[in-house]
Enzyme design. Structure first.
Site, PDB file in Angstrom:
ATOM      1  N   GLU A   8      -6.784   4.766   7.815  1.00 21.63           N
ATOM      2  CA  GLU A   8      -6.565   6.191   7.519  1.00 21.63           C
ATOM      3  C   GLU A   8      -7.795   6.790   6.850  1.00 21.63           C
ATOM      4  OE1 GLU A   8      -2.872   5.500   5.499  1.00 21.63           O
ATOM      5  OE2 GLU A   8      -1.974   4.910   7.414  1.00 21.63           O
ATOM      6  N   GLY A  35       2.702   2.312  10.866  1.00 19.88           N
ATOM      7  CA  GLY A  35       3.670   3.402  10.743  1.00 19.88           C
ATOM      8  C   GLY A  35       4.349   3.782  12.042  1.00 19.88           C
ATOM      9  N   HIS A  59      -9.389   1.243   4.798  1.00 17.39           N
ATOM     10  CA  HIS A  59      -8.132   1.439   5.517  1.00 17.39           C
ATOM     11  C   HIS A  59      -8.373   2.377   6.708  1.00 17.39           C
ATOM     12  CE1 HIS A  59      -4.032   2.547   6.487  1.00 17.39           C
ATOM     13  NE2 HIS A  59      -3.678   1.454   5.846  1.00 17.39           N
ATOM     14  N   SER A  97       3.611  -2.084  10.430  1.00 20.35           N
ATOM     15  CA  SER A  97       5.060  -2.188  10.677  1.00 20.35           C
ATOM     16  C   SER A  97       5.612  -3.580  10.338  1.00 20.35           C
ATOM     17  CB  SER A  97       5.389  -1.799  12.114  1.00 20.35           C
ATOM     18  OG  SER A  97       4.995  -0.458  12.357  1.00 20.35           O
ATOM     19  N   ASN A  99       0.876  -1.173   0.000  1.00 19.30           N
ATOM     20  CA  ASN A  99       0.000   0.000   0.000  1.00 19.30           C
ATOM     21  C   ASN A  99       0.910   1.217   0.000  1.00 19.30           C
ATOM     22  OD1 ASN A  99      -1.783   2.062   0.466  1.00 19.30           O
ATOM     23  ND2 ASN A  99      -2.343   1.421   2.541  1.00 19.30           N
ATOM     24  N   TRP A 100       0.987   1.854  -1.146  1.00 19.89           N
ATOM     25  CA  TRP A 100       1.929   2.974  -1.275  1.00 19.89           C
ATOM     26  C   TRP A 100       1.422   4.234  -0.571  1.00 19.89           C
ATOM     27  CZ3 TRP A 100       4.078   2.967  -7.037  1.00 19.89           C
ATOM     28  CH2 TRP A 100       4.771   1.770  -7.248  1.00 19.89           C
ATOM     29  N   LYS A 101       0.135   4.274  -0.251  1.00 12.07           N
ATOM     30  CA  LYS A 101      -0.464   5.468   0.376  1.00 12.07           C
ATOM     31  C   LYS A 101      -0.197   6.692  -0.503  1.00 12.07           C
ATOM     32  CE  LYS A 101      -0.114   3.159   4.796  1.00 12.07           C
ATOM     33  NZ  LYS A 101       0.013   3.244   6.248  1.00 12.07           N
ATOM     34  N   GLU A 121      -5.281  -4.769  10.409  1.00 12.81           N
ATOM     35  CA  GLU A 121      -4.240  -3.776  10.651  1.00 12.81           C
ATOM     36  C   GLU A 121      -4.535  -3.040  11.956  1.00 12.81           C
ATOM     37  OE1 GLU A 121      -2.263  -2.639   6.665  1.00 12.81           O
ATOM     38  OE2 GLU A 121      -3.979  -1.335   6.934  1.00 12.81           O
TER      39      GLU A 121
HETATM   40  P1  13P Z   1       3.159   0.362   7.715  1.00 10.32           P
HETATM   41  O1  13P Z   1       3.651  -0.943   7.113  1.00 10.32           O
HETATM   42  O2  13P Z   1       3.898   1.549   7.213  1.00 10.32           O
HETATM   43  O3  13P Z   1       3.036   0.279   9.194  1.00 10.32           O
HETATM   44  O4  13P Z   1       1.655   0.546   7.137  1.00 10.32           O
HETATM   45  C1  13P Z   1       0.773  -0.502   7.196  1.00 10.32           C
HETATM   46  C2  13P Z   1      -0.419  -0.134   6.421  1.00 10.32           C
HETATM   47  O5  13P Z   1      -1.168   0.752   6.798  1.00 10.32           O
HETATM   48  C3  13P Z   1      -0.682  -0.843   5.163  1.00 10.32           C
HETATM   49  O6  13P Z   1      -1.955  -0.588   4.683  1.00 10.32           O
END
Ligand code: 13P
Length: 251
Positions: A98, A173, A96, A213, A9-11, A167
């Protein structure tokens, strides 16, 4: 029976040029490396068409990070599932944390988005997960269960098309990974909840990914757990080498 999957997931990261270069590198490395999982990269909307031209679908599959709950029309700035599909993408991340946290996406909307994705032939990667407070006050199983149950209006046939990603928000993160035991316990709980609604066969065939993470250093232990079928990777998916390191955890 169910697939092992590592999805990136590149966000909101990479410009178009950077994204195309990263996709190219990932495709080349996945192709030359023996691996025992499906690989998906979920990229910003602006990158989908160009990245699709760069990757080989039998090597790396392509996904978006969101889609609209609406079919089409006067929704300025939104991107429909049909639009995502028309770029060549096959997957879409939905729900997600976020999106839930910063954009107020709720269960009703997420069910509508899931229906849109399915109606347009996209495979949703549907995210669930508790916040730190839920973890600390012990309500985490109930919270995640309610997020999964929001999809229980789907037919069994449709539910079987989903990929679920657990998640824990406190692990995203933050560098603070859930322990392999915590991930396993929650994945087993999710599978039990699915089994109670749709039957054991559906539950056993649903891939449940862990995200938060996840890195080459901890992926092997997480993926060794019986109910952890892979990972949804944020930060470590932005470098081909670390993403490959996670993919190789299945070897
Ligand atoms: P990180 O791997 O940066 O913790 O992010 C996980 C994530 O939100 C994947 O969708």
């Amino acid at each position: 029976m169910r697939k092992n999957i590592v999805a990136g997931n590149w966000k909101m990261n990479t410009t178009l040029d950077e994204g195309v270069e990263l996709a190219n590198e990932i495709n080349a490395k996945v192709k030359e490396t023996a691996h025992n999982c499906d690989v998906i990269i979920c990229v910003p909307f602006t990158h989908l068409t160009s990245v699709n031209a760069m990757i080989e679908p039998d090597v790396v599959a392509l996904g978006a990070e969101n889609c609209s709950e609406h079919d089409k029309g006067a929704y300025t700035g939104e991107v429909s599932a049909a639009m995502v599909k028309s770029t060549g993408a096959t997957h879409v991340i939905l729900g997600h944390s976020e999106r839930r946290q910063y954009f107020g996406e709720n269960n009703e909307q997420l069910l509508a988005k899931t229906r849109q994705a399915l109606a347009n032939g996209l495979t949703p990667i549907f995210c669930v997960g508790e916040v730190l407070e839920d973890r600390e006050n012990g309500s985490y199983n109930d919270v995640v269960q309610a997020q999964v149950e929001a999809l229980f209006q789907l037919s069994k046939e449709d539910f079987e098309k989903l990929i679920i990603a657990y998640e824990p928000v406190w692990a995203i993160g933050t560098g603070k990974t859930a322990t392999a035991e915590q991930a396993q316990d929650m994945h087993a709980h999710i599978r039990k909840v699915i089994a109670e609604k749709y039957g054991k066969e559906t539950a056993d065939s649903t891939s449940i990914l862990y995200g938060g993470s996840c890195k080459p250093e901890n992926a092997r232990e997480l993926f060794s757990k019986p109910d952890v079928d892979g990972g949804l990777i944020g930060g470590a998916a932005l470098k081909a080498d670390s993403f490959l390191g996670i993919i190789e955890a299945f070897n």
